[in-house]
Design a protein around this motif. Structure first.
Motif, PDB file in Angstrom:
ATOM      1  N   ALA A   1       0.842  -1.192   0.000  1.00  0.00           N
ATOM      2  CA  ALA A   1       0.000   0.000   0.000  1.00  0.00           C
ATOM      3  C   ALA A   1       0.881   1.248   0.000  1.00  0.00           C
ATOM      4  O   ALA A   1       1.849   1.330   0.775  1.00  0.00           O
ATOM      5  CB  ALA A   1      -0.926   0.009   1.204  1.00  0.00           C
ATOM      6  N   PRO A   2       0.586   2.228  -0.852  1.00  0.00           N
ATOM      7  CA  PRO A   2       1.401   3.454  -0.878  1.00  0.00           C
ATOM      8  C   PRO A   2       1.217   4.263   0.397  1.00  0.00           C
ATOM      9  O   PRO A   2       0.163   4.235   1.035  1.00  0.00           O
ATOM     10  CB  PRO A   2       0.852   4.210  -2.095  1.00  0.00           C
ATOM     11  N   LEU A   3       2.256   4.963   0.794  1.00  0.00           N
ATOM     12  CA  LEU A   3       2.216   5.813   1.977  1.00  0.00           C
ATOM     13  C   LEU A   3       1.821   7.228   1.574  1.00  0.00           C
ATOM     14  O   LEU A   3       2.246   7.733   0.541  1.00  0.00           O
ATOM     15  CB  LEU A   3       3.578   5.830   2.666  1.00  0.00           C
ATOM     16  N   ASP A   4       1.014   7.863   2.398  1.00  0.00           N
ATOM     17  CA  ASP A   4       0.620   9.244   2.139  1.00  0.00           C
ATOM     18  C   ASP A   4       1.812  10.176   2.305  1.00  0.00           C
ATOM     19  O   ASP A   4       2.737   9.910   3.094  1.00  0.00           O
ATOM     20  CB  ASP A   4      -0.489   9.670   3.104  1.00  0.00           C
ATOM     21  N   GLU A   5       1.773  11.254   1.564  1.00  0.00           N
ATOM     22  CA  GLU A   5       2.816  12.270   1.684  1.00  0.00           C
ATOM     23  C   GLU A   5       2.846  12.803   3.112  1.00  0.00           C
ATOM     24  O   GLU A   5       1.811  12.993   3.746  1.00  0.00           O
ATOM     25  CB  GLU A   5       2.533  13.402   0.697  1.00  0.00           C
ATOM     26  N   PHE A   6       4.048  13.031   3.639  1.00  0.00           N
ATOM     27  CA  PHE A   6       4.192  13.498   5.017  1.00  0.00           C
ATOM     28  C   PHE A   6       5.129  14.696   5.045  1.00  0.00           C
ATOM     29  O   PHE A   6       6.262  14.619   4.563  1.00  0.00           O
ATOM     30  CB  PHE A   6       4.753  12.378   5.901  1.00  0.00           C
ATOM     31  N   ALA A   7       4.644  15.796   5.592  1.00  0.00           N
ATOM     32  CA  ALA A   7       5.440  17.021   5.736  1.00  0.00           C
ATOM     33  C   ALA A   7       6.069  17.437   4.410  1.00  0.00           C
ATOM     34  O   ALA A   7       7.222  17.875   4.353  1.00  0.00           O
ATOM     35  CB  ALA A   7       6.515  16.832   6.809  1.00  0.00           C
ATOM     36  N   GLY A   8       5.293  17.279   3.350  1.00  0.00           N
ATOM     37  CA  GLY A   8       5.776  17.686   2.031  1.00  0.00           C
ATOM     38  C   GLY A   8       6.700  16.692   1.361  1.00  0.00           C
ATOM     39  O   GLY A   8       7.220  16.952   0.261  1.00  0.00           O
TER      40      GLY A   8
END
Length: 221
Positions: free
Chosen positions: A7-14
């Protein structure tokens, strides 16, 4: 336990993360092949070994049961943690896990029923675990969930898990919790051992120390 994670990870802190490789049927077969490059067939408890010529794994578990400890001591058993699409992909073309290296979590009545992952050990789930243990299925549950018991120090979940008769009880805390609660998971009555007699289906007179192999004398290895 092997969990296929893609599963792809969501963008974090840009910061954006790399898109993971999709794990499908081909990749899962490659996983089997990878295991075989490390372990000889005789070193792994495979579904074929447990099925022992029966038409399905479930039929073998009901009529023969799992191999005795002395027949599989020192061997490895692999199980797929996934229960959705990855499980479907793994079973494709092998409805009773023919030729596969991993067991999958399957409900009683399915052809592949032999191993069941039951993460919850509290309340009515503990009695369900006990029922499945008595029916001959191999059960895995958890003594704790991520950081909850480690922060509160509660042992209610692990106490219930150990009473249920589940064969494998996973924990993140074989050593004291770093959160200051003092929480730790240890087998009751066998705190320094890796296994103990099952409280639900062990034979009368079973002793915990019998489950641990006795090391040979020096010079006899």
């Amino acid at each position: 336990m092997i969990e296929a994670k893609d599963a792809p990870l969501d963008e974090f802190a840009g910061v954006a993360f790399v898109e993971p490789i999709r794990i499908g049927a081909a990749e899962l077969r490659a996983l089997d092949d990878e295991i075989r490059t490390v372990f000889d067939e005789d070193h792994v408890v495979t579904p074929d070994r447990v099925r022992a010529g029966k038409s399905t794994l479930a039929a073998a578990v009901r009529s023969i049961g799992w191999p005795r400890l002395r027949a599989v001591r020192g061997k490895i058993l692999f199980a797929l943690d996934n229960t959705e699409q990855h499980r479907i992909d793994y079973l494709g073309g092998n409805p009773s896990l023919e030729g596969r290296m991993l067991f999958v979590s399957s409900a009683p009545g399915e052809p592949t029923a032999g191993f069941i992952k039951m993460n919850e050990a509290l309340g009515d789930e503990a009695e369900r675990i006990r029922t499945h243990v008595l029916a001959g299925y191999l059960i895995r549950t958890r003594a704790d969930i991520p950081t909850a018991e480690a922060r509160t120090g509660s042992t209610a979940r692990q106490d219930s898990a150990f009473r249920s008769g589940a064969h494998y009880v996973s924990t993140d805390y074989p050593e004291p919790s770093p959160f200051g609660s003092g929480y730790i998971a240890r087998l009751p009555g066998a705190e320094r051992l890796a296994a103990r007699c099952n409280p639900v289906n062990a034979l009368r007179g079973c002793r915990n120390e019998w489950l641990e192999p006795t090391p040979p004398p020096l010079g006899k290895r």
